[in-house]
Write a protein that holds these residues in place. Structure first.
Motif, PDB file in Angstrom:
ATOM      1  N   GLY A  60       0.804  -1.213   0.000  1.00  0.00           N
ATOM      2  CA  GLY A  60       0.000   0.000   0.000  1.00  0.00           C
ATOM      3  C   GLY A  60       0.835   1.259   0.000  1.00  0.00           C
ATOM      4  N   GLN A  61       0.506   2.176   0.922  1.00  0.00           N
ATOM      5  CA  GLN A  61       1.187   3.463   0.980  1.00  0.00           C
ATOM      6  C   GLN A  61       1.541   3.819   2.414  1.00  0.00           C
ATOM      7  OE1 GLN A  61      -0.426   6.619  -1.391  1.00  0.00           O
ATOM      8  NE2 GLN A  61       0.425   8.204  -0.092  1.00  0.00           N
ATOM      9  N   ILE A  62       2.709   4.443   2.578  1.00  0.00           N
ATOM     10  CA  ILE A  62       3.134   4.964   3.872  1.00  0.00           C
ATOM     11  C   ILE A  62       3.363   6.461   3.727  1.00  0.00           C
ATOM     12  CG2 ILE A  62       4.951   5.005   5.622  1.00  0.00           C
ATOM     13  CD1 ILE A  62       5.468   2.038   5.003  1.00  0.00           C
ATOM     14  N   ASP A  63       2.735   7.245   4.599  1.00  0.00           N
ATOM     15  CA  ASP A  63       2.985   8.678   4.717  1.00  0.00           C
ATOM     16  C   ASP A  63       3.556   8.869   6.112  1.00  0.00           C
ATOM     17  OD1 ASP A  63       1.962   9.580   2.202  1.00  0.00           O
ATOM     18  OD2 ASP A  63      -0.052   9.228   2.959  1.00  0.00           O
ATOM     19  N   GLY A  64       4.857   9.115   6.205  1.00  0.00           N
ATOM     20  CA  GLY A  64       5.465   9.152   7.517  1.00  0.00           C
ATOM     21  C   GLY A  64       6.548  10.195   7.672  1.00  0.00           C
ATOM     22  N   ASN A  65       7.210  10.099   8.808  1.00  0.00           N
ATOM     23  CA  ASN A  65       8.315  10.989   9.125  1.00  0.00           C
ATOM     24  C   ASN A  65       9.612  10.179   9.101  1.00  0.00           C
ATOM     25  OD1 ASN A  65       9.703  13.303  10.026  1.00  0.00           O
ATOM     26  ND2 ASN A  65       9.591  12.554  12.120  1.00  0.00           N
ATOM     27  N   TYR A  66       9.752   9.223  10.023  1.00  0.00           N
ATOM     28  CA  TYR A  66      10.914   8.351  10.104  1.00  0.00           C
ATOM     29  C   TYR A  66      10.397   6.925   9.954  1.00  0.00           C
ATOM     30  CZ  TYR A  66      15.061   6.139  12.282  1.00  0.00           C
ATOM     31  OH  TYR A  66      16.156   5.370  12.556  1.00  0.00           O
ATOM     32  N   VAL A  67      10.806   6.234   8.887  1.00  0.00           N
ATOM     33  CA  VAL A  67      10.293   4.903   8.580  1.00  0.00           C
ATOM     34  C   VAL A  67      11.453   3.907   8.576  1.00  0.00           C
ATOM     35  CG1 VAL A  67       9.040   3.487   6.907  1.00  0.00           C
ATOM     36  CG2 VAL A  67       8.443   5.903   7.175  1.00  0.00           C
ATOM     37  N   ILE A  68      11.318   2.851   9.383  1.00  0.00           N
ATOM     38  CA  ILE A  68      12.316   1.781   9.448  1.00  0.00           C
ATOM     39  C   ILE A  68      11.652   0.514   8.915  1.00  0.00           C
ATOM     40  CG2 ILE A  68      13.779   0.383  10.944  1.00  0.00           C
ATOM     41  CD1 ILE A  68      13.668   2.736  12.979  1.00  0.00           C
ATOM     42  N   ILE A  69      12.282  -0.117   7.916  1.00  0.00           N
ATOM     43  CA  ILE A  69      11.702  -1.313   7.316  1.00  0.00           C
ATOM     44  C   ILE A  69      12.651  -2.488   7.515  1.00  0.00           C
ATOM     45  CG2 ILE A  69      10.824  -2.368   5.208  1.00  0.00           C
ATOM     46  CD1 ILE A  69      10.294   0.513   4.213  1.00  0.00           C
ATOM     47  N   GLY A  70      12.134  -3.515   8.180  1.00  0.00           N
ATOM     48  CA  GLY A  70      12.898  -4.735   8.409  1.00  0.00           C
ATOM     49  C   GLY A  70      12.285  -5.931   7.700  1.00  0.00           C
ATOM     50  N   ARG A  72       8.914  -6.851   4.591  1.00  0.00           N
ATOM     51  CA  ARG A  72       8.589  -6.654   3.169  1.00  0.00           C
ATOM     52  C   ARG A  72       7.609  -5.498   3.008  1.00  0.00           C
ATOM     53  NH1 ARG A  72       9.143 -11.066  -0.530  1.00  0.00           N
ATOM     54  NH2 ARG A  72      10.413 -12.697   0.402  1.00  0.00           N
ATOM     55  N   PHE A  73       7.861  -4.680   1.989  1.00  0.00           N
ATOM     56  CA  PHE A  73       6.952  -3.590   1.666  1.00  0.00           C
ATOM     57  C   PHE A  73       6.853  -3.469   0.161  1.00  0.00           C
ATOM     58  CE2 PHE A  73       5.889   0.696   0.417  1.00  0.00           C
ATOM     59  CZ  PHE A  73       4.726   0.895   1.131  1.00  0.00           C
ATOM     60  N   ASP A  74       5.616  -3.283  -0.331  1.00  0.00           N
ATOM     61  CA  ASP A  74       5.376  -3.075  -1.758  1.00  0.00           C
ATOM     62  C   ASP A  74       4.406  -1.911  -1.896  1.00  0.00           C
ATOM     63  OD1 ASP A  74       5.158  -3.283  -4.505  1.00  0.00           O
ATOM     64  OD2 ASP A  74       3.802  -5.007  -4.452  1.00  0.00           O
ATOM     65  N   GLY A  75       4.857  -0.817  -2.525  1.00  0.00           N
ATOM     66  CA  GLY A  75       3.982   0.337  -2.706  1.00  0.00           C
ATOM     67  C   GLY A  75       4.752   1.638  -2.748  1.00  0.00           C
ATOM     68  N   ILE A  76       4.148   2.677  -2.179  1.00  0.00           N
ATOM     69  CA  ILE A  76       4.727   4.024  -2.199  1.00  0.00           C
ATOM     70  C   ILE A  76       4.993   4.486  -0.771  1.00  0.00           C
ATOM     71  CG2 ILE A  76       4.329   6.445  -2.828  1.00  0.00           C
ATOM     72  CD1 ILE A  76       2.428   5.395  -5.026  1.00  0.00           C
ATOM     73  N   ILE A  77       6.211   4.978  -0.531  1.00  0.00           N
ATOM     74  CA  ILE A  77       6.577   5.524   0.778  1.00  0.00           C
ATOM     75  C   ILE A  77       6.934   6.993   0.600  1.00  0.00           C
ATOM     76  CG2 ILE A  77       8.064   5.384   2.796  1.00  0.00           C
ATOM     77  CD1 ILE A  77       8.840   2.548   1.891  1.00  0.00           C
ATOM     78  N   LYS A  78       6.293   7.847   1.397  1.00  0.00           N
ATOM     79  CA  LYS A  78       6.621   9.269   1.427  1.00  0.00           C
ATOM     80  C   LYS A  78       7.025   9.599   2.862  1.00  0.00           C
ATOM     81  CE  LYS A  78       3.413  10.411  -2.245  1.00  0.00           C
ATOM     82  NZ  LYS A  78       2.210  11.144  -2.626  1.00  0.00           N
ATOM     83  N   VAL A  91      12.063  -4.244  -0.325  1.00  0.00           N
ATOM     84  CA  VAL A  91      11.187  -3.113  -0.625  1.00  0.00           C
ATOM     85  C   VAL A  91      11.062  -2.972  -2.135  1.00  0.00           C
ATOM     86  CG1 VAL A  91      10.857  -0.619  -0.404  1.00  0.00           C
ATOM     87  CG2 VAL A  91      11.828  -1.920   1.506  1.00  0.00           C
ATOM     88  N   THR A  92       9.808  -2.950  -2.623  1.00  0.00           N
ATOM     89  CA  THR A  92       9.559  -2.708  -4.039  1.00  0.00           C
ATOM     90  C   THR A  92       8.583  -1.549  -4.149  1.00  0.00           C
ATOM     91  OG1 THR A  92       7.802  -4.372  -4.054  1.00  0.00           O
ATOM     92  CG2 THR A  92       9.969  -5.093  -4.782  1.00  0.00           C
ATOM     93  N   GLY A  93       8.798  -0.709  -5.155  1.00  0.00           N
ATOM     94  CA  GLY A  93       7.883   0.402  -5.357  1.00  0.00           C
ATOM     95  C   GLY A  93       8.592   1.723  -5.506  1.00  0.00           C
ATOM     96  N   GLU A  94       8.045   2.740  -4.861  1.00  0.00           N
ATOM     97  CA  GLU A  94       8.506   4.113  -5.040  1.00  0.00           C
ATOM     98  C   GLU A  94       8.750   4.758  -3.676  1.00  0.00           C
ATOM     99  OE1 GLU A  94       6.602   7.922  -7.261  1.00  0.00           O
ATOM    100  OE2 GLU A  94       6.283   5.958  -8.169  1.00  0.00           O
ATOM    101  N   ILE A  95       9.880   5.461  -3.566  1.00  0.00           N
ATOM    102  CA  ILE A  95      10.245   6.126  -2.326  1.00  0.00           C
ATOM    103  C   ILE A  95      10.445   7.617  -2.578  1.00  0.00           C
ATOM    104  CG2 ILE A  95      12.110   6.391  -0.633  1.00  0.00           C
ATOM    105  CD1 ILE A  95      12.536   3.389  -0.748  1.00  0.00           C
TER     106      ILE A  95
END
Length: 135
Positions: A60-70, A72-78, A91-95
């Motif tokens: 999906g999508q993440i709208d955040g400030n400080y993002v830590i990924i350990g 799987r993520f697929d989508g858009i991170i802002k 991580v696949t998608g757009e950052i």
């Protein structure tokens, strides 16, 4: 876990945790530090620290400030602050972020848009004169 060992960069309080085995679909908003080790489809909104643990699978999508990924993520991170992709993460998608850290062993397949922390997402136009016009 690695993030437990680090000194916390934010002063926010823990607001929640979703354990492995939980499945969530929809929108989740958090004002403090939130950890997700579950499966989710939808939108995550965080004004502080958002942690996707090693067992997290998020689409999906993440709208955040400080993002830590350990996990799987697929989508858009802002992210307004920074994004850390840890060693076992995929991580696949757009950052979109002013600061991206990818640890050795991590997998990132997608596009990354790096902007200044205060820079708006506007294209910059640079006038270029043709060399042929001066000949």
């Amino acid at each position: 876990m690695k993030w437990f060992e680090r000194k916390r960069e934010d002063s926010g309080e823990w607001t929640g945790f979703l354990e492995q085995g939980v499945k969530l679909e929809g929108r989740l908003e958090s004002t403090g530090t939130f950890r997700l080790d579950s499966s989710m489809k939808g939108t995550l909104v965080s004004s502080e620290t958002l942690i996707l643990g090693e067992h997290a699978t998020v689409e999906g999508q993440i709208d955040g400030n400080y993002v830590i990924i350990g996990g799987r993520f697929d989508g858009i991170i802002k992210a307004k602050g920074k994004i850390e992709i840890q060693t076992k993460a995929i991580v696949t998608g757009e950052i979109h972020t002013p600061c991206l850290i990818i640890e050795p062993g991590a997998v990132f397949d997608g596009r990354c848009h790096m902007l200044g922390a205060t820079q708006a997402a506007k294209p910059i136009t640079i006038p270029i004169r043709s060399a042929a016009a001066h000949a």
